[in-house]
Design a protein around this motif. Structure first.
Motif, PDB file in Angstrom:
ATOM      1  N   LEU A  25       0.873  -1.255   0.189  1.00 58.91           N
ATOM      2  CA  LEU A  25       0.067  -0.026  -0.048  1.00 58.91           C
ATOM      3  C   LEU A  25       0.931   1.256   0.041  1.00 58.91           C
ATOM      4  CD1 LEU A  25      -2.593  -0.949   2.541  1.00 58.91           C
ATOM      5  CD2 LEU A  25      -2.970  -0.951   0.294  1.00 58.91           C
ATOM      6  N   VAL A  26       0.563   2.239  -0.787  1.00 60.59           N
ATOM      7  CA  VAL A  26       1.261   3.401  -0.735  1.00 60.59           C
ATOM      8  C   VAL A  26       0.257   4.648  -0.502  1.00 60.59           C
ATOM      9  CG1 VAL A  26       2.951   2.641  -2.211  1.00 60.59           C
ATOM     10  CG2 VAL A  26       1.083   3.689  -3.377  1.00 60.59           C
ATOM     11  N   GLU A  27       0.664   5.690  -0.170  1.00 65.83           N
ATOM     12  CA  GLU A  27      -0.184   6.927   0.101  1.00 65.83           C
ATOM     13  C   GLU A  27      -0.584   7.153  -1.466  1.00 65.83           C
ATOM     14  OE1 GLU A  27       0.464  11.589   1.637  1.00 65.83           O
ATOM     15  OE2 GLU A  27       1.900  10.274   1.682  1.00 65.83           O
ATOM     16  N   ASN A  28      -2.080   7.635  -1.453  1.00 61.15           N
ATOM     17  CA  ASN A  28      -2.755   8.036  -2.829  1.00 61.15           C
ATOM     18  C   ASN A  28      -3.854   8.809  -2.647  1.00 61.15           C
ATOM     19  OD1 ASN A  28      -4.538   6.393  -1.411  1.00 61.15           O
ATOM     20  ND2 ASN A  28      -5.109   4.989  -3.164  1.00 61.15           N
ATOM     21  N   ARG A  29      -3.671   9.504  -1.472  1.00 63.58           N
ATOM     22  CA  ARG A  29      -4.914  10.404  -1.245  1.00 63.58           C
ATOM     23  C   ARG A  29      -4.879  11.700  -1.965  1.00 63.58           C
ATOM     24  NH1 ARG A  29      -7.333  11.779   4.786  1.00 63.58           N
ATOM     25  NH2 ARG A  29      -8.783  13.291   4.290  1.00 63.58           N
ATOM     26  N   ILE A  30      -5.968  12.177  -2.532  1.00 64.34           N
ATOM     27  CA  ILE A  30      -5.952  13.094  -3.455  1.00 64.34           C
ATOM     28  C   ILE A  30      -6.328  14.535  -2.764  1.00 64.34           C
ATOM     29  CG2 ILE A  30      -6.553  11.795  -5.370  1.00 64.34           C
ATOM     30  CD1 ILE A  30      -9.522  12.517  -5.177  1.00 64.34           C
ATOM     31  N   SER A  31      -6.046  15.660  -3.265  1.00 60.57           N
ATOM     32  CA  SER A  31      -6.444  16.716  -2.585  1.00 60.57           C
ATOM     33  C   SER A  31      -7.963  16.999  -2.361  1.00 60.57           C
ATOM     34  CB  SER A  31      -5.769  18.011  -3.411  1.00 60.57           C
ATOM     35  OG  SER A  31      -6.684  18.350  -4.523  1.00 60.57           O
ATOM     36  N   GLY A  32      -8.374  17.920  -1.501  1.00 52.74           N
ATOM     37  CA  GLY A  32      -9.621  18.278  -1.254  1.00 52.74           C
ATOM     38  C   GLY A  32     -10.357  18.945  -2.315  1.00 52.74           C
ATOM     39  N   ASN A  33      -9.561  19.721  -3.075  1.00 49.63           N
ATOM     40  CA  ASN A  33      -9.907  20.057  -4.292  1.00 49.63           C
ATOM     41  C   ASN A  33     -10.497  19.170  -5.477  1.00 49.63           C
ATOM     42  OD1 ASN A  33     -10.508  22.841  -5.584  1.00 49.63           O
ATOM     43  ND2 ASN A  33      -9.085  22.315  -7.187  1.00 49.63           N
ATOM     44  N   ASP A  34      -9.374  18.254  -5.735  1.00 43.23           N
ATOM     45  CA  ASP A  34      -9.810  17.129  -6.535  1.00 43.23           C
ATOM     46  C   ASP A  34     -11.069  16.199  -6.052  1.00 43.23           C
ATOM     47  OD1 ASP A  34      -7.555  17.822  -8.167  1.00 43.23           O
ATOM     48  OD2 ASP A  34      -6.195  16.487  -7.315  1.00 43.23           O
ATOM     49  N   LEU A 114      -6.128   6.964   0.646  1.00 43.54           N
ATOM     50  CA  LEU A 114      -5.287   6.877   1.974  1.00 43.54           C
ATOM     51  C   LEU A 114      -4.221   7.969   2.049  1.00 43.54           C
ATOM     52  CD1 LEU A 114      -5.450   3.305   2.371  1.00 43.54           C
ATOM     53  CD2 LEU A 114      -7.180   4.921   3.204  1.00 43.54           C
ATOM     54  N   SER A 115      -4.205   8.564   3.371  1.00 45.93           N
ATOM     55  CA  SER A 115      -3.191   9.673   3.372  1.00 45.93           C
ATOM     56  C   SER A 115      -2.006   8.506   4.094  1.00 45.93           C
ATOM     57  CB  SER A 115      -3.278  10.512   4.467  1.00 45.93           C
ATOM     58  OG  SER A 115      -3.771   9.861   5.672  1.00 45.93           O
ATOM     59  N   LYS A 116      -0.877   9.171   4.373  1.00 44.68           N
ATOM     60  CA  LYS A 116       0.241   8.539   5.250  1.00 44.68           C
ATOM     61  C   LYS A 116      -0.261   8.159   6.362  1.00 44.68           C
ATOM     62  CE  LYS A 116       4.798   8.560   6.567  1.00 44.68           C
ATOM     63  NZ  LYS A 116       6.370   9.478   6.160  1.00 44.68           N
ATOM     64  N   LYS A 117      -1.025   8.972   7.139  1.00 47.75           N
ATOM     65  CA  LYS A 117      -1.385   8.739   8.423  1.00 47.75           C
ATOM     66  C   LYS A 117      -2.565   7.614   8.644  1.00 47.75           C
ATOM     67  CE  LYS A 117      -3.984  10.872  12.353  1.00 47.75           C
ATOM     68  NZ  LYS A 117      -4.489  12.192  12.656  1.00 47.75           N
ATOM     69  N   ASP A 118      -3.413   7.500   7.431  1.00 49.36           N
ATOM     70  CA  ASP A 118      -4.233   6.294   7.339  1.00 49.36           C
ATOM     71  C   ASP A 118      -3.584   5.097   7.065  1.00 49.36           C
ATOM     72  OD1 ASP A 118      -6.515   8.496   7.265  1.00 49.36           O
ATOM     73  OD2 ASP A 118      -6.535   8.397   5.197  1.00 49.36           O
ATOM     74  N   LEU A 119      -2.547   5.059   6.376  1.00 49.42           N
ATOM     75  CA  LEU A 119      -1.963   3.877   6.442  1.00 49.42           C
ATOM     76  C   LEU A 119      -1.370   3.115   7.525  1.00 49.42           C
ATOM     77  CD1 LEU A 119      -0.015   4.843   3.160  1.00 49.42           C
ATOM     78  CD2 LEU A 119      -1.841   3.212   3.266  1.00 49.42           C
ATOM     79  N   ASP A 120      -1.288   3.600   8.756  1.00 52.46           N
ATOM     80  CA  ASP A 120      -0.915   3.218   9.938  1.00 52.46           C
ATOM     81  C   ASP A 120      -2.118   2.704  10.922  1.00 52.46           C
ATOM     82  OD1 ASP A 120       1.747   3.520   9.463  1.00 52.46           O
ATOM     83  OD2 ASP A 120       1.537   5.674  10.409  1.00 52.46           O
ATOM     84  N   ASN A 121      -3.319   2.954  10.194  1.00 48.30           N
ATOM     85  CA  ASN A 121      -4.748   2.517  10.826  1.00 48.30           C
ATOM     86  C   ASN A 121      -5.398   1.394  10.058  1.00 48.30           C
ATOM     87  OD1 ASN A 121      -7.543   2.533  11.689  1.00 48.30           O
ATOM     88  ND2 ASN A 121      -7.228   4.695  12.648  1.00 48.30           N
ATOM     89  N   TYR A 122      -5.420   0.219  10.959  1.00 47.47           N
ATOM     90  CA  TYR A 122      -5.715  -1.159  10.287  1.00 47.47           C
ATOM     91  C   TYR A 122      -7.386  -0.774  10.046  1.00 47.47           C
ATOM     92  CZ  TYR A 122      -7.745  -3.193  14.484  1.00 47.47           C
ATOM     93  OH  TYR A 122      -8.180  -3.449  15.803  1.00 47.47           O
ATOM     94  N   VAL A 123      -8.023  -0.191  10.930  1.00 46.47           N
ATOM     95  CA  VAL A 123      -9.496  -0.105  10.650  1.00 46.47           C
ATOM     96  C   VAL A 123      -9.869   0.863   9.470  1.00 46.47           C
ATOM     97  CG1 VAL A 123     -11.789   0.856  11.488  1.00 46.47           C
ATOM     98  CG2 VAL A 123     -10.122  -0.245  13.052  1.00 46.47           C
ATOM     99  N   ILE A 124      -9.051   1.800   9.070  1.00 49.36           N
ATOM    100  CA  ILE A 124      -9.123   2.540   7.963  1.00 49.36           C
ATOM    101  C   ILE A 124      -8.851   1.760   6.647  1.00 49.36           C
ATOM    102  CG2 ILE A 124      -8.447   4.692   6.764  1.00 49.36           C
ATOM    103  CD1 ILE A 124      -8.390   6.137   9.282  1.00 49.36           C
ATOM    104  N   VAL A 125      -7.518   1.380   6.820  1.00 45.98           N
ATOM    105  CA  VAL A 125      -7.110   0.480   5.810  1.00 45.98           C
ATOM    106  C   VAL A 125      -8.007  -0.738   5.439  1.00 45.98           C
ATOM    107  CG1 VAL A 125      -5.055  -1.027   5.206  1.00 45.98           C
ATOM    108  CG2 VAL A 125      -4.574   1.203   6.016  1.00 45.98           C
ATOM    109  N   GLY A 126      -8.547  -1.391   6.731  1.00 47.70           N
ATOM    110  CA  GLY A 126      -9.197  -2.751   6.226  1.00 47.70           C
ATOM    111  C   GLY A 126     -10.706  -2.229   5.737  1.00 47.70           C
ATOM    112  N   GLN A 127     -11.232  -1.019   6.001  1.00 44.48           N
ATOM    113  CA  GLN A 127     -12.402  -0.779   5.441  1.00 44.48           C
ATOM    114  C   GLN A 127     -12.291  -0.386   3.917  1.00 44.48           C
ATOM    115  OE1 GLN A 127     -13.308   2.727   8.059  1.00 44.48           O
ATOM    116  NE2 GLN A 127     -15.197   1.680   8.387  1.00 44.48           N
TER     117      GLN A 127
END
Length: 134
Positions: A25-34, A114-127
């Motif tokens: 998994l890699v950080e792939n979060r887009i901007s709020g504007n996107d 997912l953001s870099k911070k999200d990638l450390d949260n198994y609940v967010i990643v799992g969802q």
């Protein structure tokens, strides 16, 4: 979107998805504007000014690192309210119709990534991975 009580089995599944996919998994979060552009391109909406929704999104955007949230608020299907922070990509979807809320929320969640911070949260990643059908 979590719409029912989380069970131990849910947590077990999410943790396994997290552990089995963590390395690729890699950080792939887009901007709020996107994210806002994605929403506007994929939904029939009316842009509206809803102070209570703006305030709810603003508070959460600040908790997620936004110093100066810039919020857009919309109505979809006549009774689904969507707010998006153009800076952080934090979003909120609300309605009495939980099924429609979940569909829109899940779509925005997957599209935002997912953001870099999200990638450390198994609940967010799992969802996230569950929604992608991993």
């Amino acid at each position: 979107m979590i719409t029912s009580k989380v069970t131990k089995n849910d947590l077990k599944i999410w943790k396994a998805l997290f552990e089995n996919n963590r390395e690729r998994l890699v950080e792939n979060r887009i901007s709020g504007n996107d994210l806002n552009e994605y929403f506007c391109s994929n939904y029939v909406y009316n842009q509206v000014d809803i102070p209570e929704l703006t305030e709810a999104v603003t508070c959460n955007a600040r908790e997620n690192g936004s110093n100066t949230p810039l919020i857009r608020t919309y109505v979809v299907h006549g009774n689904v309210y969507v707010g998006i922070d153009l800076e952080t990509g934090f979003f909120h979807v609300e309605s009495e119709d939980v099924k429609v809320v979940a569909q829109i929320w899940d779509d925005l969640f997957i599209s935002r990534g997912l953001s870099k911070k999200d990638l450390d949260n198994y609940v967010i990643v799992g969802q996230y991975l569950s929604l992608l059908k991993y």
